[in-house]
Design a protein around this motif. Structure first.
Motif, mmCIF file in Angstrom:
data_model
loop_
_atom_site.group_PDB
_atom_site.id
_atom_site.type_symbol
_atom_site.label_atom_id
_atom_site.label_comp_id
_atom_site.label_asym_id
_atom_site.label_seq_id
_atom_site.Cartn_x
_atom_site.Cartn_y
_atom_site.Cartn_z
ATOM 1 N N MET A 16 -85.841 -50.826 80.285
ATOM 2 C CA MET A 16 -84.639 -50.055 80.492
ATOM 3 C C MET A 16 -84.857 -48.627 79.985
ATOM 4 S SD MET A 16 -80.847 -50.087 78.842
ATOM 5 C CE MET A 16 -80.171 -51.620 79.168
ATOM 6 N N GLN A 17 -84.353 -47.670 80.716
ATOM 7 C CA GLN A 17 -84.520 -46.278 80.317
ATOM 8 C C GLN A 17 -83.481 -45.893 79.273
ATOM 9 O OE1 GLN A 17 -84.034 -43.327 83.392
ATOM 10 N NE2 GLN A 17 -84.753 -41.694 82.095
ATOM 11 N N GLN A 18 -83.930 -45.238 78.225
ATOM 12 C CA GLN A 18 -83.087 -44.672 77.174
ATOM 13 C C GLN A 18 -83.244 -43.156 77.251
ATOM 14 O OE1 GLN A 18 -81.536 -47.096 75.285
ATOM 15 N NE2 GLN A 18 -82.717 -48.593 76.425
ATOM 16 N N THR A 19 -82.172 -42.415 77.050
ATOM 17 C CA THR A 19 -82.280 -40.955 77.026
ATOM 18 C C THR A 19 -81.402 -40.383 75.927
ATOM 19 O OG1 THR A 19 -80.482 -40.593 78.595
ATOM 20 C CG2 THR A 19 -82.701 -40.800 79.513
ATOM 21 N N ILE A 20 -81.802 -39.228 75.465
ATOM 22 C CA ILE A 20 -81.009 -38.458 74.514
ATOM 23 C C ILE A 20 -81.387 -36.991 74.715
ATOM 24 C CG2 ILE A 20 -82.703 -38.690 72.658
ATOM 25 C CD1 ILE A 20 -80.349 -38.720 70.666
ATOM 26 N N THR A 21 -80.418 -36.113 74.599
ATOM 27 C CA THR A 21 -80.670 -34.679 74.675
ATOM 28 C C THR A 21 -80.518 -34.099 73.276
ATOM 29 O OG1 THR A 21 -79.832 -34.588 76.940
ATOM 30 C CG2 THR A 21 -79.972 -32.500 75.743
ATOM 31 N N LEU A 22 -81.567 -33.451 72.801
ATOM 32 C CA LEU A 22 -81.553 -32.834 71.472
ATOM 33 C C LEU A 22 -81.170 -31.366 71.582
ATOM 34 C CD1 LEU A 22 -84.817 -34.395 69.999
ATOM 35 C CD2 LEU A 22 -82.473 -35.280 69.923
ATOM 36 N N ASN A 23 -80.612 -30.849 70.513
ATOM 37 C CA ASN A 23 -80.085 -29.483 70.491
ATOM 38 C C ASN A 23 -81.170 -28.418 70.317
ATOM 39 O OD1 ASN A 23 -80.577 -30.253 67.792
ATOM 40 N ND2 ASN A 23 -79.095 -28.779 67.029
ATOM 41 N N LEU A 24 -82.220 -28.512 71.100
ATOM 42 C CA LEU A 24 -83.256 -27.470 71.104
ATOM 43 C C LEU A 24 -83.123 -26.671 72.384
ATOM 44 C CD1 LEU A 24 -86.465 -29.222 69.771
ATOM 45 C CD2 LEU A 24 -84.934 -27.670 68.576
ATOM 46 N N PRO A 25 -82.827 -25.393 72.282
ATOM 47 C CA PRO A 25 -82.671 -24.581 73.485
ATOM 48 C C PRO A 25 -84.006 -24.345 74.184
ATOM 49 C CG PRO A 25 -82.532 -23.205 71.536
ATOM 50 C CD PRO A 25 -82.619 -24.620 71.057
ATOM 51 N N TYR A 26 -83.943 -24.128 75.467
ATOM 52 C CA TYR A 26 -85.156 -23.885 76.254
ATOM 53 C C TYR A 26 -85.803 -22.545 75.917
ATOM 54 C CZ TYR A 26 -82.218 -20.908 79.152
ATOM 55 O OH TYR A 26 -81.365 -19.919 79.586
ATOM 56 N N ASP A 27 -85.052 -21.651 75.288
ATOM 57 C CA ASP A 27 -85.577 -20.313 75.011
ATOM 58 C C ASP A 27 -86.019 -20.118 73.554
ATOM 59 O OD1 ASP A 27 -83.022 -20.385 73.957
ATOM 60 O OD2 ASP A 27 -82.380 -18.483 74.836
ATOM 61 N N LEU A 28 -86.566 -21.168 72.954
ATOM 62 C CA LEU A 28 -87.132 -21.019 71.617
ATOM 63 C C LEU A 28 -88.262 -19.979 71.661
ATOM 64 C CD1 LEU A 28 -87.562 -24.726 70.412
ATOM 65 C CD2 LEU A 28 -85.954 -23.046 69.505
ATOM 66 N N SER A 29 -88.555 -19.398 70.528
ATOM 67 C CA SER A 29 -89.670 -18.448 70.458
ATOM 68 C C SER A 29 -90.991 -19.201 70.656
ATOM 69 C CB SER A 29 -89.682 -17.752 69.095
ATOM 70 O OG SER A 29 -90.032 -18.683 68.079
ATOM 71 N N ALA A 30 -92.032 -18.466 71.009
ATOM 72 C CA ALA A 30 -93.357 -19.074 71.178
ATOM 73 C C ALA A 30 -93.810 -19.742 69.885
ATOM 74 C CB ALA A 30 -94.367 -18.016 71.628
ATOM 75 N N ASP A 31 -93.507 -19.127 68.750
ATOM 76 C CA ASP A 31 -93.865 -19.701 67.455
ATOM 77 C C ASP A 31 -93.156 -21.044 67.249
ATOM 78 O OD1 ASP A 31 -95.136 -19.580 64.831
ATOM 79 O OD2 ASP A 31 -93.108 -19.230 64.051
ATOM 80 N N ASP A 32 -91.876 -21.101 67.590
ATOM 81 C CA ASP A 32 -91.136 -22.353 67.441
ATOM 82 C C ASP A 32 -91.651 -23.424 68.404
ATOM 83 O OD1 ASP A 32 -89.603 -21.527 65.314
ATOM 84 O OD2 ASP A 32 -87.819 -21.085 66.514
ATOM 85 N N TRP A 33 -92.007 -23.059 69.639
ATOM 86 C CA TRP A 33 -92.562 -24.044 70.573
ATOM 87 C C TRP A 33 -93.890 -24.577 70.066
ATOM 88 C CZ3 TRP A 33 -89.846 -26.950 73.250
ATOM 89 C CH2 TRP A 33 -88.721 -26.494 73.935
ATOM 90 N N ASN A 34 -94.686 -23.734 69.400
ATOM 91 C CA ASN A 34 -95.937 -24.209 68.802
ATOM 92 C C ASN A 34 -95.657 -25.218 67.693
ATOM 93 O OD1 ASN A 34 -97.744 -22.830 70.438
ATOM 94 N ND2 ASN A 34 -97.633 -20.990 69.179
#
Length: 92
Positions: A1-19
């Motif tokens: 069964m598929q489980q999903t959750i959306t976390l409060n991380l915006p798509y426009d994080l800085s490159a440092d934060d994505w690293n």
């Protein structure tokens, strides 16, 4: 069964934060670098994957609900420590 959750991380994080996010991914149990997911290939049951969406970081698991919940709890804790901000269910 598929489980999903959306976390409060915006798509426009800085490159440092994505690293930092990627570093946490690699620290989590079951990470498969070549596949970009955890535990199994994306076309197999039992895998966990992520997708960045306008609403936040979507985590999808094709696994047991209890295992998924525990794994996401650990992911949120590690992301919160790494990013120095609370990471949680965006729908709460």
């Amino acid at each position: 069964m598929q489980q999903t959750i959306t976390l409060n991380l915006p798509y426009d994080l800085s490159a440092d934060d994505w690293n930092k996010v990627l570093s946490v991914y690699r620290e989590m149990d079951g990470w498969i670098e070549a596949q970009g997911c955890w535990f199994a290939s994306p076309d197999s049951k039992g895998h966990v994957g992520v997708s960045i969406e306008p609403s936040g970081l979507l985590v999808m698991g094709y696994t047991d609900a209890g295992l998924f919940r525990a794994w996401v709890t650990k992911l949120c804790a590690k992301l919160s420590l790494s990013l120095q901000r609370p990471v949680y269910d965006a729908e709460m």
